[in-house]
Design a protein around this motif. Structure first.
Motif, PDB file in Angstrom:
ATOM      1  N   ASP A   1       0.812  -1.203   0.000  1.00 30.79           N
ATOM      2  CA  ASP A   1       0.000   0.000   0.000  1.00 30.79           C
ATOM      3  C   ASP A   1       0.854   1.265   0.000  1.00 30.79           C
ATOM      4  O   ASP A   1       0.328   2.359  -0.055  1.00 30.79           O
ATOM      5  N   GLU A   2       2.175   1.145   0.089  1.00 31.73           N
ATOM      6  CA  GLU A   2       3.032   2.318   0.037  1.00 31.73           C
ATOM      7  C   GLU A   2       3.194   2.747  -1.410  1.00 31.73           C
ATOM      8  O   GLU A   2       3.515   1.938  -2.276  1.00 31.73           O
ATOM      9  N   SER A   3       2.992   4.024  -1.669  1.00 36.17           N
ATOM     10  CA  SER A   3       2.979   4.526  -3.040  1.00 36.17           C
ATOM     11  C   SER A   3       4.391   4.668  -3.583  1.00 36.17           C
ATOM     12  O   SER A   3       5.381   4.688  -2.850  1.00 36.17           O
TER      13      SER A   3
ATOM     14  N   HIS B   1       7.990   5.928  -1.602  1.00 32.57           N
ATOM     15  CA  HIS B   1       9.271   5.226  -1.709  1.00 32.57           C
ATOM     16  C   HIS B   1      10.358   6.170  -2.214  1.00 32.57           C
ATOM     17  O   HIS B   1      11.469   6.217  -1.661  1.00 32.57           O
ATOM     18  N   ILE B   2      10.056   6.915  -3.273  1.00 29.69           N
ATOM     19  CA  ILE B   2      11.046   7.815  -3.866  1.00 29.69           C
ATOM     20  C   ILE B   2      11.428   8.920  -2.883  1.00 29.69           C
ATOM     21  O   ILE B   2      12.611   9.251  -2.730  1.00 29.69           O
ATOM     22  N   ALA B   3      10.437   9.472  -2.195  1.00 22.89           N
ATOM     23  CA  ALA B   3      10.717  10.542  -1.237  1.00 22.89           C
ATOM     24  C   ALA B   3      11.593  10.048  -0.098  1.00 22.89           C
ATOM     25  O   ALA B   3      12.445  10.787   0.416  1.00 22.89           O
ATOM     26  N   ARG B   4      11.423   8.794   0.309  1.00 19.44           N
ATOM     27  CA  ARG B   4      12.218   8.231   1.394  1.00 19.44           C
ATOM     28  C   ARG B   4      13.629   7.881   0.918  1.00 19.44           C
ATOM     29  O   ARG B   4      14.610   8.120   1.628  1.00 19.44           O
ATOM     30  N   LEU B   5      13.748   7.293  -0.289  1.00 20.64           N
ATOM     31  CA  LEU B   5      15.048   6.861  -0.799  1.00 20.64           C
ATOM     32  C   LEU B   5      15.894   8.024  -1.314  1.00 20.64           C
ATOM     33  O   LEU B   5      17.123   7.991  -1.227  1.00 20.64           O
ATOM     34  N   LEU B   6      15.232   9.031  -1.859  1.00 19.78           N
ATOM     35  CA  LEU B   6      15.938  10.158  -2.486  1.00 19.78           C
ATOM     36  C   LEU B   6      15.475  11.448  -1.810  1.00 19.78           C
ATOM     37  O   LEU B   6      14.785  12.273  -2.394  1.00 19.78           O
ATOM     38  N   ARG B   7      15.904  11.609  -0.561  1.00 26.02           N
ATOM     39  CA  ARG B   7      15.378  12.679   0.291  1.00 26.02           C
ATOM     40  C   ARG B   7      15.720  14.075  -0.210  1.00 26.02           C
ATOM     41  O   ARG B   7      15.022  15.039   0.115  1.00 26.02           O
ATOM     42  N   ASN B   8      16.786  14.200  -0.970  1.00 24.81           N
ATOM     43  CA  ASN B   8      17.213  15.527  -1.427  1.00 24.81           C
ATOM     44  C   ASN B   8      16.598  15.917  -2.765  1.00 24.81           C
ATOM     45  O   ASN B   8      16.852  17.017  -3.264  1.00 24.81           O
ATOM     46  N   ALA B   9      15.814  15.028  -3.350  1.00 29.01           N
ATOM     47  CA  ALA B   9      15.188  15.341  -4.637  1.00 29.01           C
ATOM     48  C   ALA B   9      14.103  16.395  -4.454  1.00 29.01           C
ATOM     49  O   ALA B   9      13.408  16.435  -3.440  1.00 29.01           O
TER      50      ALA B   9
END
Length: 233
Positions: free
Chosen positions: A4-6, A10-18
């Motif tokens: 259920d995680e979008s 995932h991207i916001a957590r893995l690539l925090r500086n984006a």
């Protein structure tokens, strides 16, 4: 981290500086697909595109010239891979990507991701950090394969993946996968597994499951330990 995680979370957590706008563009461009157990998600020889596992488990593997199967690592929900394709989308891939379970993944066109990275330094640095972590994982694997015995390699695999992958009523990975992961024949794998069971370190179950009986005992067998702070893959 479940199904259920979008993609965006995932991207916001893995690539925090984006940049937030970059995350939205990645979410919009993602191609989500379901897969079934034992599906070949990407064949050897074709570069694996950037992807994130949303649910389930996948394994990198390849068949060597002798016919034996080699497995590099198992990845679960939240793993972002295929980074090499961002810099070399037309390069050959040594490993194929195989599904160990049913699940879902999201993929991107590597050329689009490269374009976004050129526009967003935070995204580019995030990819650099993930690539560095992946290189660290592979270095540990190479150390294990080069300097550890089959018994030590199996101890390392079981302590790393045992509870999530093998110690279940319906194991995610098969014992043939275990042979691939420690880089031995099935005969040697079974011999090694029986030895660990005889020593009271593990217990085999009907259907392929493997329970860890003495975790600390397995840890003491491991010759090459992962560096502090290394990602658990």
């Amino acid at each position: 981290m479940g199904a259920d995680e979008s993609v965006a979370s995932h991207i916001a957590r893995l690539l925090r500086n984006a940049d937030a706008g970059t995350v939205r563009r990645l979410e919009d461009a993602a191609r989500q697909q379901t897969f079934c157990r034992r599906d070949v998600l990407h064949a050897r020889g074709i570069q694996v595109p950037p992807f994130v596992v949303l649910d389930g488990h996948v394994m990198y593997r390849r068949v060597v010239e002798t016919g034996q199967v080699r497995a590099a690592l198992i990845a679960g929900p939240g793993y972002l891979g295929g980074l090499r394709s961002i810099s070399d989308p037309d390069g050959d891939a040594l490993y194929e990507l195989v599904a160990l379970t049913d699940g879902t993944w999201a993929t991107w066109d590597p050329r689009l991701v490269r374009e976004l990275a050129l526009q967003d330094a935070g995204l580019a640095v995030g990819f650099l950090d993930l690539s560095t972590e992946f290189a660290m994982v592979l270095n540990v694997r190479l150390d294990e394969q080069s300097f550890a015995s089959a018994r030590q390699r199996m101890a390392a695999i079981l302590t790393r993946y045992g509870e999530a992958i093998f110690d279940t009523r319906h194991p995610v990975a098969q014992r043939a996968d275990l042979a691939a992961m420690i880089g031995t024949s099935r005969v040697m794998m079974y011999r090694t597994l029986r030895g660990l069971e005889t020593d009271g370190l593990v217990k085999r179950h009907h259907g392929g499951g493997i329970s860890i009986v003495d975790y600390e005992g397995l840890v003491r067998l491991i010759q090459v330990a992962a560096p502090e702070g290394a990602p658990a893959l």
